[in-house]
Design a protein around this motif. Structure first.
Motif, PDB file in Angstrom:
ATOM      1  N   VAL A  34     -96.595   1.109 -33.337  1.00 48.19           N
ATOM      2  CA  VAL A  34     -95.876  -0.012 -33.947  1.00 48.19           C
ATOM      3  C   VAL A  34     -96.208  -1.311 -33.217  1.00 48.19           C
ATOM      4  N   ALA A  35     -96.210  -1.278 -31.895  1.00 49.72           N
ATOM      5  CA  ALA A  35     -96.501  -2.479 -31.110  1.00 49.72           C
ATOM      6  C   ALA A  35     -97.918  -2.974 -31.366  1.00 49.72           C
ATOM      7  N   ALA A  36     -98.866  -2.044 -31.430  1.00 50.75           N
ATOM      8  CA  ALA A  36    -100.261  -2.417 -31.676  1.00 50.75           C
ATOM      9  C   ALA A  36    -100.453  -2.971 -33.076  1.00 50.75           C
ATOM     10  N   LYS A  37     -99.713  -2.423 -34.014  1.00 48.42           N
ATOM     11  CA  LYS A  37     -99.838  -2.859 -35.409  1.00 48.42           C
ATOM     12  C   LYS A  37     -99.209  -4.230 -35.629  1.00 48.42           C
ATOM     13  N   LEU A  38     -98.106  -4.510 -34.930  1.00 49.73           N
ATOM     14  CA  LEU A  38     -97.415  -5.783 -35.096  1.00 49.73           C
ATOM     15  C   LEU A  38     -98.151  -6.930 -34.411  1.00 49.73           C
ATOM     16  N   GLY A  39     -98.889  -6.605 -33.345  1.00 51.28           N
ATOM     17  CA  GLY A  39     -99.627  -7.628 -32.631  1.00 51.28           C
ATOM     18  C   GLY A  39    -101.118  -7.345 -32.681  1.00 51.28           C
ATOM     19  N   VAL A  40    -101.747  -7.409 -31.524  1.00 45.51           N
ATOM     20  CA  VAL A  40    -103.161  -7.056 -31.414  1.00 45.51           C
ATOM     21  C   VAL A  40    -103.256  -5.797 -30.552  1.00 45.51           C
ATOM     22  N   PRO A  41    -104.288  -4.978 -30.753  1.00 45.12           N
ATOM     23  CA  PRO A  41    -104.375  -3.709 -30.020  1.00 45.12           C
ATOM     24  C   PRO A  41    -104.895  -3.849 -28.589  1.00 45.12           C
ATOM     25  N   ASP A  42    -104.598  -4.980 -27.971  1.00 46.91           N
ATOM     26  CA  ASP A  42    -105.017  -5.246 -26.597  1.00 46.91           C
ATOM     27  C   ASP A  42    -103.774  -5.507 -25.754  1.00 46.91           C
ATOM     28  N   PRO A  43    -103.454  -4.615 -24.810  1.00 47.23           N
ATOM     29  CA  PRO A  43    -102.233  -4.793 -24.014  1.00 47.23           C
ATOM     30  C   PRO A  43    -102.205  -6.082 -23.203  1.00 47.23           C
ATOM     31  N   ALA A  44    -103.375  -6.621 -22.871  1.00 43.95           N
ATOM     32  CA  ALA A  44    -103.424  -7.871 -22.113  1.00 43.95           C
ATOM     33  C   ALA A  44    -102.944  -9.046 -22.957  1.00 43.95           C
ATOM     34  N   MET A  45    -103.048  -8.906 -24.283  1.00 47.80           N
ATOM     35  CA  MET A  45    -102.667  -9.985 -25.194  1.00 47.80           C
ATOM     36  C   MET A  45    -101.395  -9.669 -25.975  1.00 47.80           C
ATOM     37  N   ASP A  64    -105.399  10.067 -23.289  1.00 49.64           N
ATOM     38  CA  ASP A  64    -105.952  10.290 -24.628  1.00 49.64           C
ATOM     39  C   ASP A  64    -104.903  10.054 -25.715  1.00 49.64           C
ATOM     40  N   ASN A  65    -103.667  10.483 -25.437  1.00 45.72           N
ATOM     41  CA  ASN A  65    -102.586  10.283 -26.411  1.00 45.72           C
ATOM     42  C   ASN A  65    -102.325   8.798 -26.627  1.00 45.72           C
ATOM     43  N   ILE A  66    -102.339   8.042 -25.528  1.00 43.62           N
ATOM     44  CA  ILE A  66    -102.094   6.601 -25.610  1.00 43.62           C
ATOM     45  C   ILE A  66    -103.187   5.921 -26.431  1.00 43.62           C
ATOM     46  N   GLU A  67    -104.430   6.253 -26.112  1.00 44.12           N
ATOM     47  CA  GLU A  67    -105.553   5.633 -26.825  1.00 44.12           C
ATOM     48  C   GLU A  67    -105.564   6.011 -28.306  1.00 44.12           C
ATOM     49  N   ARG A  68    -105.182   7.253 -28.602  1.00 45.85           N
ATOM     50  CA  ARG A  68    -105.136   7.711 -29.987  1.00 45.85           C
ATOM     51  C   ARG A  68    -104.076   6.932 -30.782  1.00 45.85           C
ATOM     52  N   ALA A  69    -102.942   6.657 -30.157  1.00 48.96           N
ATOM     53  CA  ALA A  69    -101.872   5.918 -30.828  1.00 48.96           C
ATOM     54  C   ALA A  69    -102.300   4.487 -31.124  1.00 48.96           C
ATOM     55  N   ILE A  70    -103.049   3.879 -30.195  1.00 49.42           N
ATOM     56  CA  ILE A  70    -103.543   2.514 -30.415  1.00 49.42           C
ATOM     57  C   ILE A  70    -104.578   2.495 -31.534  1.00 49.42           C
ATOM     58  N   LYS A  71    -105.491   3.454 -31.497  1.00 48.90           N
ATOM     59  CA  LYS A  71    -106.538   3.520 -32.520  1.00 48.90           C
ATOM     60  C   LYS A  71    -105.952   3.768 -33.906  1.00 48.90           C
ATOM     61  N   LYS A  72    -104.855   4.497 -33.956  1.00 46.74           N
ATOM     62  CA  LYS A  72    -104.196   4.770 -35.236  1.00 46.74           C
ATOM     63  C   LYS A  72    -103.760   3.462 -35.895  1.00 46.74           C
ATOM     64  N   ALA A  73    -103.225   2.560 -35.087  1.00 45.07           N
ATOM     65  CA  ALA A  73    -102.789   1.267 -35.616  1.00 45.07           C
ATOM     66  C   ALA A  73    -103.986   0.411 -36.002  1.00 45.07           C
ATOM     67  N   ALA A  74    -105.004   0.411 -35.142  1.00 40.12           N
ATOM     68  CA  ALA A  74    -106.194  -0.400 -35.392  1.00 40.12           C
ATOM     69  C   ALA A  74    -106.942   0.079 -36.636  1.00 40.12           C
ATOM     70  N   GLY A  75    -106.842   1.386 -36.909  1.00 42.48           N
ATOM     71  CA  GLY A  75    -107.539   1.949 -38.051  1.00 42.48           C
ATOM     72  C   GLY A  75    -106.865   1.688 -39.374  1.00 42.48           C
TER      73      GLY A  75
END
Length: 248
Positions: A34-45, A64-75
């Protein structure tokens, strides 16, 4: 926070660790997505995404779980989650705020209402109890990063409102409007915090007897056990003896 972290480990008792961990990972992954989808998929930003990743690391969620969750939003194939806040009362009149993320508002409302009812509580209208809480920023550090006086001095310079330090660590709180700047200043001095979040802090904490406290802990457990529920904040405190008993 008082009234929430006090109960953090209760669900890990009696051999439920694996089941609880799986549920916790699922909720953390949802917040990351949700956080990645609402903003940008970069934690620094994206401060919210960064906070979600910190929370995941604190629970030892695999990278791996963390990266998969971010990629899910980016995809672009992530579910559309709606954020909802529920407010209610538990036994003894204690106040609770429940934060949920859901793709089905009716299901979540039914589940949360059922949990309140089964445990002797009741849902209330939005705003019925939140006036008894303040919405604040929280930044938590390990006790080893600084002594209490040093942390207090740094927090004041950063624009924070309060610091609570003990053997478990430091909890710095600030106005939600100053949250980003406070996190940035403290991180520059002490390194990555253990946790950053916007939370509901009770203006006054109510002490309850053990009988009522046990009912309230059961209520918190039942609510937190719902898949869509992310956080529960309360305004009551129970005795150390009851906490020890509940974790046996």
């Amino acid at each position: 926070m008082a009234g929430h972290s006090q109960f953090k480990n209760i669900m890990h008792r009696k051999g439920r660790v694996d089941a609880v961990r799986s549920k916790v990972f699922g909720k953390l992954a949802r917040e990351i997505t949700v956080a990645a989808k609402l903003g940008v998929p970069d934690p620094a930003m994206n401060p919210r995404l960064r906070a979600a990743i910190l929370a995941a690391r604190a629970e030892n969620m695999p990278k791996d779980n963390i990266e998969r969750a971010i990629k899910k939003a980016a995809g672009g194939d992530a579910e559309n989650y709606e954020e909802i806040r529920y407010e209610g009362y538990g036994p003894g009149g204690a106040a609770l705020i429940v934060e949920a993320q859901t793709d089905n508002r009716n299901r979540t409302a039914s589940d949360v209402r059922s949990a309140f009812t089964k445990a002797g509580g009741s849902l209330a209208e939005t705003g019925a109890v939140s006036f008894m809480f303040d919405r604040v920023g929280l930044v938590a550090f390990d006790a080893k990063v600084a002594d209490a006086d040093t942390m207090l001095e740094a927090a004041i310079e950063a624009g924070a409102d309060d610091v609570k330090s003990d053997e478990n660590g430091h909890e710095v709180t600030c106005d939600q409007g100053a949250f980003g700047e406070v996190v940035k200043a403290l991180e520059a001095r002490f390194g990555e915090p253990q946790r950053t979040a916007l939370v509901w802090r009770p203006q006054n904490t109510v002490e309850v007897d053990d009988e009522t406290g046990e009912k309230l802990i059961r209520l918190v457990e039942m609510i937190e056990d719902q898949d869509d529920v992310q956080n529960v904040f309360v305004n009551f405190a129970v005795s150390d003896a009851l906490m020890a008993k509940m974790q046996d």
